[in-house]
Design a protein around this motif. Structure first.
Motif, PDB file in Angstrom:
ATOM      1  N   VAL A  23      36.210  42.495 -64.325  1.00  0.00           N
ATOM      2  CA  VAL A  23      36.065  41.767 -66.176  1.00  0.00           C
ATOM      3  C   VAL A  23      36.074  42.653 -67.238  1.00  0.00           C
ATOM      4  N   ILE A  24      35.903  43.183 -68.014  1.00  0.00           N
ATOM      5  CA  ILE A  24      35.292  43.657 -69.786  1.00  0.00           C
ATOM      6  C   ILE A  24      34.509  42.251 -70.001  1.00  0.00           C
ATOM      7  N   ASP A  25      33.436  41.841 -70.286  1.00  0.00           N
ATOM      8  CA  ASP A  25      32.979  40.392 -71.100  1.00  0.00           C
ATOM      9  C   ASP A  25      31.969  40.832 -71.841  1.00  0.00           C
ATOM     10  N   SER A  26      32.074  40.057 -73.233  1.00  0.00           N
ATOM     11  CA  SER A  26      31.041  40.242 -74.252  1.00  0.00           C
ATOM     12  C   SER A  26      29.876  40.045 -73.705  1.00  0.00           C
ATOM     13  N   PRO A  27      28.912  40.046 -72.915  1.00  0.00           N
ATOM     14  CA  PRO A  27      27.842  40.113 -72.859  1.00  0.00           C
ATOM     15  C   PRO A  27      27.758  41.540 -72.505  1.00  0.00           C
ATOM     16  N   MET A  28      28.901  42.119 -71.801  1.00  0.00           N
ATOM     17  CA  MET A  28      28.615  43.418 -71.367  1.00  0.00           C
ATOM     18  C   MET A  28      29.256  44.787 -72.378  1.00  0.00           C
ATOM     19  N   LYS A  31      25.933  44.341 -74.521  1.00  0.00           N
ATOM     20  CA  LYS A  31      24.254  45.025 -73.599  1.00  0.00           C
ATOM     21  C   LYS A  31      24.726  46.663 -74.182  1.00  0.00           C
ATOM     22  N   LYS A  32      25.950  47.195 -73.880  1.00  0.00           N
ATOM     23  CA  LYS A  32      26.309  48.413 -73.515  1.00  0.00           C
ATOM     24  C   LYS A  32      26.557  49.785 -74.936  1.00  0.00           C
ATOM     25  N   ILE A  33      26.560  48.324 -76.258  1.00  0.00           N
ATOM     26  CA  ILE A  33      26.178  49.239 -78.171  1.00  0.00           C
ATOM     27  C   ILE A  33      24.482  48.555 -78.007  1.00  0.00           C
ATOM     28  N   GLY A  34      23.771  48.122 -77.367  1.00  0.00           N
ATOM     29  CA  GLY A  34      22.619  48.242 -78.139  1.00  0.00           C
ATOM     30  C   GLY A  34      22.109  47.467 -78.724  1.00  0.00           C
ATOM     31  N   THR A  35      22.455  46.650 -79.361  1.00  0.00           N
ATOM     32  CA  THR A  35      21.830  46.124 -80.938  1.00  0.00           C
ATOM     33  C   THR A  35      21.519  44.247 -80.401  1.00  0.00           C
ATOM     34  N   ASN A  36      20.230  43.994 -81.395  1.00  0.00           N
ATOM     35  CA  ASN A  36      20.136  42.449 -81.506  1.00  0.00           C
ATOM     36  C   ASN A  36      20.427  42.348 -83.022  1.00  0.00           C
ATOM     37  N   ARG A  37      21.767  43.180 -83.155  1.00  0.00           N
ATOM     38  CA  ARG A  37      21.821  42.461 -85.477  1.00  0.00           C
ATOM     39  C   ARG A  37      22.619  41.758 -85.627  1.00  0.00           C
ATOM     40  N   THR A  38      22.515  40.968 -85.836  1.00  0.00           N
ATOM     41  CA  THR A  38      23.904  39.814 -85.229  1.00  0.00           C
ATOM     42  C   THR A  38      24.079  38.939 -86.486  1.00  0.00           C
ATOM     43  N   SER A  64      25.020  52.851 -90.011  1.00  0.00           N
ATOM     44  CA  SER A  64      24.734  53.692 -89.085  1.00  0.00           C
ATOM     45  C   SER A  64      24.538  53.744 -87.787  1.00  0.00           C
ATOM     46  N   HIS A  65      24.568  51.727 -87.962  1.00  0.00           N
ATOM     47  CA  HIS A  65      23.773  51.743 -86.403  1.00  0.00           C
ATOM     48  C   HIS A  65      24.939  49.988 -86.125  1.00  0.00           C
ATOM     49  N   TRP A  66      25.423  49.965 -85.239  1.00  0.00           N
ATOM     50  CA  TRP A  66      26.199  48.677 -84.536  1.00  0.00           C
ATOM     51  C   TRP A  66      25.797  47.680 -84.559  1.00  0.00           C
ATOM     52  N   VAL A  67      26.342  47.193 -85.345  1.00  0.00           N
ATOM     53  CA  VAL A  67      26.183  45.164 -86.014  1.00  0.00           C
ATOM     54  C   VAL A  67      27.205  44.667 -85.839  1.00  0.00           C
ATOM     55  N   LYS A 326      35.611  58.338 -72.058  1.00  0.00           N
ATOM     56  CA  LYS A 326      34.530  58.445 -71.615  1.00  0.00           C
ATOM     57  C   LYS A 326      33.798  59.075 -72.796  1.00  0.00           C
ATOM     58  N   ASN A 327      33.748  59.458 -73.371  1.00  0.00           N
ATOM     59  CA  ASN A 327      32.947  60.362 -74.798  1.00  0.00           C
ATOM     60  C   ASN A 327      32.730  59.152 -75.826  1.00  0.00           C
ATOM     61  N   TRP A 328      33.284  57.463 -76.043  1.00  0.00           N
ATOM     62  CA  TRP A 328      32.789  56.879 -76.740  1.00  0.00           C
ATOM     63  C   TRP A 328      33.280  55.618 -76.418  1.00  0.00           C
ATOM     64  N   LEU A 329      34.510  55.037 -75.645  1.00  0.00           N
ATOM     65  CA  LEU A 329      34.610  53.571 -75.351  1.00  0.00           C
ATOM     66  C   LEU A 329      33.147  53.195 -74.476  1.00  0.00           C
ATOM     67  N   PRO A 330      32.819  51.853 -74.914  1.00  0.00           N
ATOM     68  CA  PRO A 330      31.880  50.936 -74.244  1.00  0.00           C
ATOM     69  C   PRO A 330      31.799  50.254 -72.740  1.00  0.00           C
ATOM     70  N   ALA A 331      33.283  50.271 -72.495  1.00  0.00           N
ATOM     71  CA  ALA A 331      33.862  50.340 -71.163  1.00  0.00           C
ATOM     72  C   ALA A 331      35.304  50.223 -71.050  1.00  0.00           C
ATOM     73  N   TYR A 332      35.179  50.513 -70.045  1.00  0.00           N
ATOM     74  CA  TYR A 332      37.272  50.209 -69.951  1.00  0.00           C
ATOM     75  C   TYR A 332      37.078  50.502 -68.144  1.00  0.00           C
ATOM     76  N   LEU A 333      38.295  50.660 -68.290  1.00  0.00           N
ATOM     77  CA  LEU A 333      38.995  50.024 -66.946  1.00  0.00           C
ATOM     78  C   LEU A 333      39.756  51.074 -65.759  1.00  0.00           C
TER      79      LEU A 333
END
Length: 333
Positions: A23-28, A31-38, A64-67, A326-333
């Motif tokens: 299961v791909i969930d919110s915490p995963m 974590k994958k995008i690696g940001t603490n900016r919310t 230029s950074h994940w938010v 594989k080049n851009w998705l943070p997670a996939y099944l």
């Protein structure tokens, strides 16, 4: 007796535990995008903004950074637009049954009617419902166009989201897209456009349109020539609902849609596919199925151009490489 007790009460939990790792969930994703900016959006005023669009507007152009834009539970009655200049936004809801972005608009212009528009690349949404609740109007008029979401950029992913409307629900316009464990509801052409998209483990719910004599279609995929890298691939999906529809109708001579390893209920009419409104040759249409099951998956009576694919034929489309995931998705099944 002890064995029976174990089977009845503990095996379901063991199976659940086994499935959780898939299961791909919110915490995963966080974590994958690696940001603490919310940025917190709370309709009751307990966040930084009460409006989703106000939160988007606060993000600087050229970001230029994940938010993360965390939308707490509630129904947000507004139109939301992710403009081209604002990349790397993760729109995170509290679950598609708890967080909803809703608007009510019909138009002769699909884009103008859309409740939600994503026009920036590198965008993720999780746990949100997108709904256009405009009433169904007169057939063949501008009241038909009531888009829930317009997805018009590259590298966009939706996880555990829902899309509600009737006619033209999801305008999957262009780019590489991934939809995982989403719910999509509609009656006519409710997934349409020319994007290159994977729909994985999605639920597709058919709503019968009794205003018209023709059957509706789940998909209307545009593809004008064999060089266009686009088409919709449905993998391990579930199709069910009220009334009968086609899996897809031809939009252009090379229209490409594949349903693979999916459950098809009686909502799928025996012909499966239609070339209604398209009067060109059908030899290049790529309307195909692979190892589908259920009463709507019977091959008797299928449109003459419909294809039943072999393992070798379907393999390039089932791989996540079809959308370069594989080049851009943070997670996939």
């Amino acid at each position: 007796m002890k064995i029976l007790f174990f089977i009845l009460f503990f095996l379901p939990y063991c199976a659940l535990a086994f499935d959780v790792k898939n299961v791909i969930d919110s915490p995963m994703l966080t974590k994958k995008i690696g940001t603490n900016r919310t940025i917190i959006v709370d309709i009751n005023g307990k966040g930084e903004f009460k409006s989703v669009q106000a939160a988007i507007d606060s993000i600087p152009e050229g970001n230029s950074h994940w938010v993360i834009v965390h939308i707490r539970k509630g129904v947000y009655r507004e139109k939301v637009h992710i403009p081209k200049t604002k990349r790397y936004i993760f729109l995170r809801g509290n679950g598609r049954g708890r967080t909803a972005i809703v608007w009510s608009e019909s138009s002769s212009d699909n884009i103008a009617s859309a409740t939600f528009k994503a026009e920036a690349p590198d965008f993720i949404a999780f746990g949100i419902s997108f709904k256009n609740d405009a009433p169904t109007g007169v057939a063949y008029t501008s009241q038909n166009q009531s888009v829930a979401a317009f997805v018009a950029a590259d590298k966009i992913a939706f996880y555990h989201c829902a899309f509600y409307s009737t006619h033209n629900t999801l305008f999957d316009y262009k780019g590489r897209h991934y939809y995982e464990s989403c719910y999509i509801q509609g009656s006519i052409d409710f997934i349409f456009g020319r994007a290159r998209s994977h729909f994985h483990s999605c639920e597709i719910f058919v709503v019968d349109d009794k205003r018209i004599t023709i059957r509706g279609s789940i998909t209307a995929a545009s593809r004008e020539n064999e060089r266009e890298m686009c088409g919709y691939i449905f993998i391990k999906c579930k199709v069910y609902g009220i009334g009968g529809v086609y899996l897809g109708r031809a939009k252009g001579p090379y229209s490409r849609v594949i349903f693979a390893n999916s459950y098809l209920s009686n909502s799928i009419v025996p012909e499966g596919w239609t070339n209604w409104s398209y009067d060109g040759p059908t030899e290049h249409l790529y309307h195909a199925e692979y190892k589908c099951h259920g009463p709507g998956a019977r091959t008797e009576g299928r449109a003459p151009w419909a294809r039943q694919l072999s393992d070798e034929q379907v393999a390039p489309f089932l791989a996540i490489d079809y959308i370069d995931g594989k080049n851009w998705l943070p997670a996939y099944l």
